[in-house]
Design a protein around this motif. Structure first.
Motif, short mmCIF file in Angstrom:
data_model
loop_
_atom_site.label_atom_id
_atom_site.label_comp_id
_atom_site.label_asym_id
_atom_site.label_seq_id
_atom_site.Cartn_x
_atom_site.Cartn_y
_atom_site.Cartn_z
N GLU A 399 0.89 -1.12 -0.16
CA GLU A 399 -0.12 0.17 -0.09
C GLU A 399 1.06 1.29 0.12
OE1 GLU A 399 -3.53 0.91 0.19
OE2 GLU A 399 -3.14 2.88 0.78
N GLY A 400 1.99 1.24 0.90
CA GLY A 400 2.80 2.28 1.01
C GLY A 400 3.50 2.76 -0.54
N ALA A 401 3.82 1.72 -1.03
CA ALA A 401 4.67 1.94 -2.46
C ALA A 401 3.63 2.41 -3.56
CB ALA A 401 5.31 0.47 -2.65
N VAL A 402 2.47 1.81 -3.48
CA VAL A 402 1.43 2.10 -4.40
C VAL A 402 0.91 3.91 -3.94
CG1 VAL A 402 -0.69 2.02 -5.30
CG2 VAL A 402 0.73 0.19 -4.98
N GLN A 403 0.70 4.30 -2.67
CA GLN A 403 0.56 5.58 -2.39
C GLN A 403 1.59 6.58 -3.05
OE1 GLN A 403 0.11 6.37 1.96
NE2 GLN A 403 -2.02 5.57 1.81
N ASP A 404 2.81 6.20 -2.56
CA ASP A 404 3.93 7.04 -3.07
C ASP A 404 4.03 7.23 -4.39
OD1 ASP A 404 4.61 7.25 -0.46
OD2 ASP A 404 6.18 5.95 -0.34
N ALA A 405 3.99 6.08 -5.30
CA ALA A 405 3.94 6.10 -6.60
C ALA A 405 2.82 7.15 -7.22
CB ALA A 405 3.73 4.62 -7.40
N VAL A 406 1.73 6.83 -6.71
CA VAL A 406 0.35 7.66 -7.26
C VAL A 406 0.64 9.30 -6.77
CG1 VAL A 406 -2.07 8.02 -7.04
CG2 VAL A 406 -1.15 5.77 -7.40
N LYS A 407 1.23 9.44 -5.77
CA LYS A 407 1.59 10.84 -5.41
C LYS A 407 2.19 11.52 -6.30
CE LYS A 407 1.33 11.08 -0.58
NZ LYS A 407 1.99 10.89 0.72
N THR A 408 3.38 10.60 -6.81
CA THR A 408 4.35 11.04 -7.97
C THR A 408 3.99 11.44 -9.07
OG1 THR A 408 6.20 10.09 -6.50
CG2 THR A 408 6.81 10.82 -8.67
N ILE A 409 2.86 10.59 -9.45
CA ILE A 409 2.38 10.58 -10.71
C ILE A 409 1.50 11.57 -10.74
CG2 ILE A 409 0.66 9.13 -12.19
CD1 ILE A 409 2.08 6.59 -11.30
N ASP A 410 0.65 12.08 -9.73
CA ASP A 410 -0.36 12.96 -9.89
C ASP A 410 0.19 14.33 -9.86
OD1 ASP A 410 -2.43 11.54 -9.63
OD2 ASP A 410 -3.02 11.85 -7.33
N ARG A 411 1.42 14.60 -9.82
CA ARG A 411 2.20 15.87 -9.86
C ARG A 411 3.03 16.10 -11.35
NH1 ARG A 411 4.56 14.78 -4.49
NH2 ARG A 411 6.34 13.90 -5.27
N LEU A 412 2.78 15.04 -12.31
CA LEU A 412 2.82 15.06 -13.57
C LEU A 412 2.16 16.13 -14.17
CD1 LEU A 412 3.53 11.55 -14.69
CD2 LEU A 412 5.14 13.07 -13.89
N PRO A 413 2.72 16.97 -15.16
CA PRO A 413 1.62 18.02 -16.03
C PRO A 413 0.65 17.21 -16.66
CG PRO A 413 4.31 18.49 -16.17
CD PRO A 413 4.10 17.15 -15.41
N VAL A 414 1.08 16.02 -17.46
CA VAL A 414 -0.05 15.21 -18.22
C VAL A 414 -1.10 14.77 -17.22
CG1 VAL A 414 1.53 14.70 -20.10
CG2 VAL A 414 1.27 13.02 -18.09
N ILE A 415 -1.03 14.82 -16.01
CA ILE A 415 -2.02 14.32 -15.16
C ILE A 415 -3.09 15.35 -14.92
CG2 ILE A 415 -2.78 13.17 -12.85
CD1 ILE A 415 -1.40 11.14 -14.64
N LYS A 416 -4.31 15.13 -15.22
CA LYS A 416 -5.41 16.07 -14.86
C LYS A 416 -6.46 15.68 -13.71
CE LYS A 416 -3.42 18.86 -17.53
NZ LYS A 416 -2.74 19.92 -17.02
N GLY A 417 -6.31 16.10 -12.62
CA GLY A 417 -7.27 15.68 -11.58
C GLY A 417 -6.65 14.47 -10.44
N LYS A 418 -7.30 14.16 -9.41
CA LYS A 418 -6.78 13.18 -8.67
C LYS A 418 -7.19 11.91 -8.98
CE LYS A 418 -6.37 12.89 -3.46
NZ LYS A 418 -6.35 11.61 -3.45
N SER A 419 -5.94 10.88 -9.06
CA SER A 419 -6.24 9.69 -9.51
C SER A 419 -6.85 8.78 -8.51
CB SER A 419 -4.88 9.14 -9.80
OG SER A 419 -3.94 9.69 -10.58
N HIS A 420 -7.57 7.62 -8.90
CA HIS A 420 -8.36 6.90 -8.15
C HIS A 420 -7.44 5.75 -7.92
CE1 HIS A 420 -12.67 8.68 -8.77
NE2 HIS A 420 -11.69 9.51 -8.89
N ARG A 421 -7.61 5.27 -6.59
CA ARG A 421 -6.89 3.85 -6.37
C ARG A 421 -7.94 3.05 -5.65
NH1 ARG A 421 -4.25 3.71 -1.41
NH2 ARG A 421 -4.50 6.30 -1.52
N ILE A 422 -8.11 1.75 -5.99
CA ILE A 422 -9.07 1.13 -5.57
C ILE A 422 -8.49 -0.47 -5.23
CG2 ILE A 422 -11.43 -0.19 -5.34
CD1 ILE A 422 -12.41 2.03 -7.45
N ARG A 423 -8.65 -1.15 -4.04
CA ARG A 423 -7.93 -2.48 -3.71
C ARG A 423 -8.77 -3.37 -4.56
NH1 ARG A 423 -6.68 -1.42 1.83
NH2 ARG A 423 -4.76 -0.67 2.16
N ILE A 424 -8.03 -4.46 -4.86
CA ILE A 424 -8.42 -5.70 -5.58
C ILE A 424 -8.52 -6.75 -4.46
CG2 ILE A 424 -8.57 -7.50 -7.30
CD1 ILE A 424 -7.07 -5.34 -9.15
N GLU A 425 -9.57 -7.52 -4.08
CA GLU A 425 -9.49 -8.47 -3.19
C GLU A 425 -9.76 -10.04 -3.88
OE1 GLU A 425 -9.31 -8.37 0.26
OE2 GLU A 425 -9.46 -10.10 0.74
#
Ligand code: HSE
Length: 426
Positions: A399-425
């Motif tokens: 979870e920590g690695a995915v959170q950090d990666a998504v935070k970094t991705i959300d700062r890219l200029p090509v990303i518009k809006g907050k990304s969605h992350r949902i767990r798969i069980e």
């Protein structure tokens, strides 16, 4: 015949249901339980209000505390809800020598240890079958039916309102706001729906189930909680394309690193038995060492099912069950809570990206740098230079690695809006 006199606090949906059963099914209950139940007094906010049941006005009072302390009653049924003032009434009833029956999940999840300590000091019992899963006898099943088992996990759909909303979004393609409005019109969702849709009601119920399952107090603050507000029609439809449905799951698992307890929207394979639980229904799936997997399914809310659970508690109380000593809230806590960031899971990720070359490579590069490996990708729309959804499913990752990666991705200029992350069980 044994007589039990009852003080009833609250005559709303559940209270009216209890009144109806106790008056109309008096002889059936006498036959089945050998007990005659009499309502001594009922506390209500507005005695003059029109109700689903007609009640002699001499039974009604505005003074809930006097009902809680009434010396003529053997027990008090608390159907006020919420922590305060319900807690004051429950403690007053216990201290004045009465057993308590409650449907109040918030009270037990937030103050269980205090309530049961007082109950034990005064030699009284607290019954709470109606607090989880409405009419489903889940507390009894866990305490009695599964007594020979060590419970390994509990997976539940334990909020009917959220399940109704997600079902309407899935089958009728409604947007979240439309499905919520429909749930309010149908009487499932409150005018302020936060407790249900933000996962708090499920977390209250999970705290109770996990405490019983793992025999130690599991507190509300131990449960990571996320609701369904951020789920939109895109998520429902992409999940569907990958073979999943989205459910608000309450999950508690005993692992080598400690207890994992969370409420969260989850992608569940359409083959999973909980995927088939639709509408306002609830279901709880236990995995236990002797019995294996066991599913309980039924109506998790509403006047009749919840009143049915309250009356089953009344009978248990009258017949002297359960043993006062087996109570997780009176047990010293040894369980460690597993930190959220160490939980391993597969993930569904939805990014809103500008449609141009190298974006996919950039995003997958960042995920790879964090050790997150991708299993599937979909980008269906083609709108060069515009914003399009990009969906990725990952293999197992922390979870920590995915959170950090998504935070970094959300700062890219090509990303518009907050990304969605949902767990798969799985
Ligand atoms: N509001 C809850 C539900 C029922 O929708 O399941 C009471 O906990």
């Amino acid at each position: 015949m044994k007589k039990i006199k009852i003080g009833l606090l609250g005559l709303g949906q559940i209270g009216s249901g209890v009144y109806r059963i106790l008056t109309r099914k008096k002889s059936l209950l006498q036959k089945k339980s050998g007990v005659s139940f009499e309502i001594e007094k009922i506390a209500v906010k507005s005695p003059g209000k029109k109700r689903a049941v007609s009640v002699p006005s001499k039974l009604l009072t505005r003074d809930a505390m006097s009902v809680a302390k009434n010396g003529r009653a053997d027990c008090v049924i608390e159907l006020v809800g919420g922590v305060r003032p319900a807690k004051d009434f429950v403690l007053a009833a216990l201290k004045s020598g009465k057993d308590v029956i409650t449907a109040n999940k918030a009270l037990l999840a937030e103050c269980g240890e205090e309530i049961f300590k007082i109950a034990s000091r005064y030699g009284r019992r607290v019954f709470f079958e109606a607090s989880v899963g409405g009419g489903i006898p889940v507390i009894k099943a866990l305490r009695e039916g599964l007594v020979a088992n060590e419970i390994q996990s509990v997976l539940g759909i334990i909020n009917g309102t959220s399940n109704y909303i997600l079902t309407r979004m899935t089958h009728d393609y409604l947007e979240f706001g439309q499905a919520l409005a429909q749930a309010q019109r149908e009487g499932y969702a409150e005018p302020d729906p936060s407790l249900d849709i933000d996962g708090i009601d499920s977390a209250h119920k999970l705290a109770i189930l996990a405490s019983l399952a793992f025999e130690e107090p599991v507190r509300l603050r131990d449960i990571a909680c996320e609701g369904i507000r951020a789920i939109d029609q895109n998520d429902i439809s992409f999940a569907n394309q990958f073979g999943y449905s989205i459910k608000l799951l309450a999950i508690a698992k005993k692992t080598a690193e400690g207890l994992e307890a969370r409420v969260q929207p989850t992608l569940l394979s359409k083959d999973h038995i909980l995927s088939k639980v639709d509408g306002a229904y609830n279901a709880i799936l236990f995995r236990a060492d002797e019995v294996g997997d066991m599913l309980l399914y039924g109506k998790g809310a509403g006047s009749k099912p919840t009143a049915s659970a309250v009356v089953s508690d009344l009978v248990d109380m009258a017949q002297g069950r359960p043993d006062k000593k087996t109570n997780p809230w009176l047990t010293k806590r040894r369980l460690k809570i597993k930190s959220g960031s160490s939980i391993q899971s597969r993930y569904y990720l939805r990014f809103s990206v500008i449609d141009k070359p190298k974006v996919l490579a950039r995003i997958s590069g960042i995920l790879g740098d964090h050790g997150v490996s991708i299993s599937d990708v979909i980008q269906t729309e083609r709108k060069v230079g515009n914003v399009v959804p990009l969906i990725m499913l990952t293999h197992h990752a922390g979870e920590g690695a995915v959170q950090d990666a998504v935070k970094t991705i959300d700062r890219l200029p090509v990303i518009k809006g907050k990304s969605h992350r949902i767990r798969i069980e799985d």
